[in-house]
Enzyme design. Structure first.
Site, PDB file in Angstrom:
ATOM      1  N   HIS A  33       3.395   7.293   5.472  1.00  0.00           N
ATOM      2  CA  HIS A  33       3.208   6.674   5.668  1.00  0.00           C
ATOM      3  C   HIS A  33       2.649   4.884   4.781  1.00  0.00           C
ATOM      4  O   HIS A  33       2.488   5.943   3.867  1.00  0.00           O
ATOM      5  CB  HIS A  33       2.221   5.853   7.192  1.00  0.00           C
ATOM      6  CG  HIS A  33       1.024   6.346   7.005  1.00  0.00           C
ATOM      7  ND1 HIS A  33       0.362   7.428   6.767  1.00  0.00           N
ATOM      8  CD2 HIS A  33      -0.125   5.182   6.312  1.00  0.00           C
ATOM      9  CE1 HIS A  33      -0.569   6.916   6.486  1.00  0.00           C
ATOM     10  NE2 HIS A  33      -1.297   6.181   6.514  1.00  0.00           N
ATOM     11  N   GLU A  57      -5.414   7.862  11.238  1.00  0.00           N
ATOM     12  CA  GLU A  57      -5.558   5.805  10.616  1.00  0.00           C
ATOM     13  C   GLU A  57      -5.342   5.445  12.066  1.00  0.00           C
ATOM     14  O   GLU A  57      -3.979   4.808  12.751  1.00  0.00           O
ATOM     15  CB  GLU A  57      -4.822   5.769   9.740  1.00  0.00           C
ATOM     16  CG  GLU A  57      -4.323   3.804   9.595  1.00  0.00           C
ATOM     17  CD  GLU A  57      -3.587   3.956   8.055  1.00  0.00           C
ATOM     18  OE1 GLU A  57      -3.757   4.471   6.858  1.00  0.00           O
ATOM     19  OE2 GLU A  57      -2.994   3.375   8.030  1.00  0.00           O
ATOM     20  N   HIS A 113      -2.641  10.888   4.696  1.00  0.00           N
ATOM     21  CA  HIS A 113      -4.779  11.440   4.814  1.00  0.00           C
ATOM     22  C   HIS A 113      -5.394  12.038   5.349  1.00  0.00           C
ATOM     23  O   HIS A 113      -4.205  12.927   6.435  1.00  0.00           O
ATOM     24  CB  HIS A 113      -5.263  10.378   4.756  1.00  0.00           C
ATOM     25  CG  HIS A 113      -4.834   9.136   5.730  1.00  0.00           C
ATOM     26  ND1 HIS A 113      -5.134   8.960   6.576  1.00  0.00           N
ATOM     27  CD2 HIS A 113      -4.702   8.153   4.589  1.00  0.00           C
ATOM     28  CE1 HIS A 113      -3.822   8.007   7.182  1.00  0.00           C
ATOM     29  NE2 HIS A 113      -3.959   7.582   5.836  1.00  0.00           N
ATOM     30  N   HIS A 172       2.044   7.313   1.246  1.00  0.00           N
ATOM     31  CA  HIS A 172       0.768   8.477   1.569  1.00  0.00           C
ATOM     32  C   HIS A 172       0.481   8.920   2.346  1.00  0.00           C
ATOM     33  O   HIS A 172       1.297   8.491   4.192  1.00  0.00           O
ATOM     34  CB  HIS A 172      -0.562   7.668   0.654  1.00  0.00           C
ATOM     35  CG  HIS A 172      -0.844   6.862   1.861  1.00  0.00           C
ATOM     36  ND1 HIS A 172      -0.521   5.823   2.146  1.00  0.00           N
ATOM     37  CD2 HIS A 172      -2.334   6.936   2.523  1.00  0.00           C
ATOM     38  CE1 HIS A 172      -1.278   4.482   3.016  1.00  0.00           C
ATOM     39  NE2 HIS A 172      -1.861   5.402   3.587  1.00  0.00           N
ATOM     40  N   ARG A 223       1.041  -0.775   0.186  1.00  0.00           N
ATOM     41  CA  ARG A 223      -0.597   0.258   0.147  1.00  0.00           C
ATOM     42  C   ARG A 223       1.218   1.481  -0.126  1.00  0.00           C
ATOM     43  O   ARG A 223       1.899   1.326   0.955  1.00  0.00           O
ATOM     44  CB  ARG A 223      -0.520   0.065   1.229  1.00  0.00           C
ATOM     45  CG  ARG A 223      -1.646   1.723   2.068  1.00  0.00           C
ATOM     46  CD  ARG A 223      -2.543   1.142   0.296  1.00  0.00           C
ATOM     47  NE  ARG A 223      -3.416   3.228   0.716  1.00  0.00           N
ATOM     48  CZ  ARG A 223      -3.400   4.463   0.006  1.00  0.00           C
ATOM     49  NH1 ARG A 223      -2.234   4.349  -0.626  1.00  0.00           N
ATOM     50  NH2 ARG A 223      -4.271   4.992   0.299  1.00  0.00           N
ATOM     51  N   GLU A 254     -10.605   6.057   1.393  1.00  0.00           N
ATOM     52  CA  GLU A 254      -9.016   5.700   0.690  1.00  0.00           C
ATOM     53  C   GLU A 254      -8.598   5.583  -0.834  1.00  0.00           C
ATOM     54  O   GLU A 254      -7.528   5.678  -0.419  1.00  0.00           O
ATOM     55  CB  GLU A 254      -9.634   3.637   1.631  1.00  0.00           C
ATOM     56  CG  GLU A 254      -7.908   2.859   1.702  1.00  0.00           C
ATOM     57  CD  GLU A 254      -7.164   3.546   2.337  1.00  0.00           C
ATOM     58  OE1 GLU A 254      -7.430   4.199   3.613  1.00  0.00           O
ATOM     59  OE2 GLU A 254      -5.405   2.771   1.748  1.00  0.00           O
TER      60      GLU A 254
HETATM   61 MN    MN Z   1      -2.851   5.311   5.525  1.00  0.00          MN
END
Ligand code: MN
Ligand code: MN
Length: 426
Positions: free
Chosen positions: A181, A142, A138, A136, A133, A204
């Site tokens: 992360h 999280e 946000h 990124h 993943r 997401e």
């Molecule tokens: Mn994340």
């Protein structure tokens, strides 16, 4: 209680009125005529004829989905105590859209799937061994719990110091708003985890992705920024990756050493091992682990309870004064009634993979309806976990006052647990 008039035990009433006459007259008329005691009248009001399983009026000969009906017996034939309109508070991850990519997949339950879930959104993600993943961050914070397998997580704290750790089943992590992360599946079979965000409107698919950012910055600007030639930027990625397959990384210590640089590793612990934590409360009926910012320091906007209810047990009647509750069912099956004030109540059934939601202060319970342990998460957008139980409320209110409300005797009052049990039986 039975809905059959024949079970009415008021002998005096039976003597005075024939069964036919009794039914014909109705309770209001009987009460007015002084033929029904106050107690019998109250009982008669609640004992409306109610269809039972097998009754003709409970049957459903039209189109339907037998599997869904069987999984949702409290929707197919609601308990007689259910009433009025209560906003739907269940959504299964199993019917949310799955975004498939090489290296893994992702699916989410947000306010768009479950309208009542304003304060929290959840994402279920699978990564293969080596699957990434991508890097990124946000606007929401999280919180995550590893459901299966192993992963390596990386982050950068607010002082620019590196964090790299390996997490396994039951481990948690938390990345605050704006902290970059990544997550990468490890051997032997990658991982699956649940992400919980402190914003029901989160998606997401709308995060700041490293590749997306680079793809939308002019090449000559990137060259100038990195102090390299434009030619060196020639093979720079041109579209976002989100999830992609990469080789399985080497030893953790190697990554930690190489990322530490001159600043050293971050003193902040972004991960938490629930396996090393004893239960906060353990009873015959089950146990709970409460993990909020008093235990998991960095988790300042999300509090969690991991609840296990053994077969026959019940997460007792309670409410949360400080926040909405977002639930994720991890194992087993159960049912929950949410009492939504004004005489409204709804009961819904839950299986592993379902999301549940209860608005702040609304009373609820969760009963294990299966033959195996029921395990679920209670998640709150709050630094601290708070709940109040019906039993502790009643036990700390004058007995006479409680008895005058409920019509229970002193022996019953005395039997009510004196403090919060969390999972009954004690
Ligand atoms: Mn994340
Ligand atoms: Mn609760």
């Amino acid at each position: 209680m039975s809905g059959d008039m024949n079970t009415m035990s008021n002998e005096t009433t039976k003597e005075v009125v024939s069964r036919r006459g009794f039914i014909g007259m109705g309770s209001a008329a009987l009460a007015a005529a002084g033929m029904l005691s106050a107690e019998a009248g109250a009982q008669e009001q609640t004992e409306k004829p109610y269809p039972k399983k097998g009754d003709k009026s409970a049957s459903a000969p039209g189109p339907g989905n037998r599997e869904i009906d069987e999984q949702n017996p409290d929707s197919f034939l609601p308990p007689q105590t259910d009433a009025g309109g209560v906003q739907t508070f269940k959504y299964p991850f199993g019917i949310s859209h799955k975004r498939m990519q090489e290296g893994g997949w992702s699916r989410e339950v947000t306010i768009r799937e479950l309208a009542v879930s304003k304060s929290i959104a959840g994402v279920d993600m699978r990564l293969t061994a080596g699957g990434v993943r991508e890097l990124h961050w946000h606007t929401a914070a999280e919180w995550s719990i590893m459901l299966y397998g192993n992963a390596r997580i990386t982050g950068l704290d607010a002082d620019g110091k590196s964090f790299v750790d390996d997490v396994s089943e039951g481990d948690l992590w938390y990345f605050p708003t704006g902290i970059p992360h990544s997550i990468q599946g490890l051997g032997p079979d990658g991982c699956e985890f649940l992400l919980v965000f402190d914003d029901g409107n989160f998606s997401e698919y709308e995060t700041v992705l490293l590749t997306d950012w680079m793809a939308h910055t002019p090449r000559e600007v990137l060259a100038k920024n990195f102090g390299v030639s434009e030619q060196a930027m020639g093979k720079m990625v041109r579209r976002e990756k989100f999830i992609f397959q990469a080789p399985v990384p080497g030893p953790l210590t190697t990554d930690q050493k190489s990322t530490a640089g001159s600043l050293g590793l971050s003193p902040v612990d972004f991960s938490f091992r629930t396996g090393k934590m004893p239960p906060t409360k353990k009873t015959k009926g089950g146990e709970v682990k409460i993990i909020d910012s008093s235990k998991f320091k960095i988790s300042t906007t999300i509090a969690a309870a991991i609840v296990t209810v053994h077969p026959g047990g019940i997460r007792e009647l309670h409410w949360h004064p400080n926040a909405d509750e977002w639930q994720y069912y991890m194992a087993g099956q159960g049912r929950m009634t949410v009492f939504a004030t004004g005489g409204r109540a709804r009961t819904m059934d839950f299986q592993a993979g379902d999301v549940g939601y209860i608005q702040k202060t609304l009373p609820h319970y969760v009963e294990n309806t299966g033959a195996t342990d029921l395990k679920f998460l209670e998640m709150f957008k709050s630094a601290s976990y708070q709940d109040l139980a019906l039993s502790e409320w009643l036990a700390h209110t004058p007995a006479e006052l409680v008895m005058a409300h409920l019509g229970i005797d002193k022996a019953t009052y005395d039997a009510i647990p004196k403090s919060e049990t969390v999972v009954m039986p004690e």
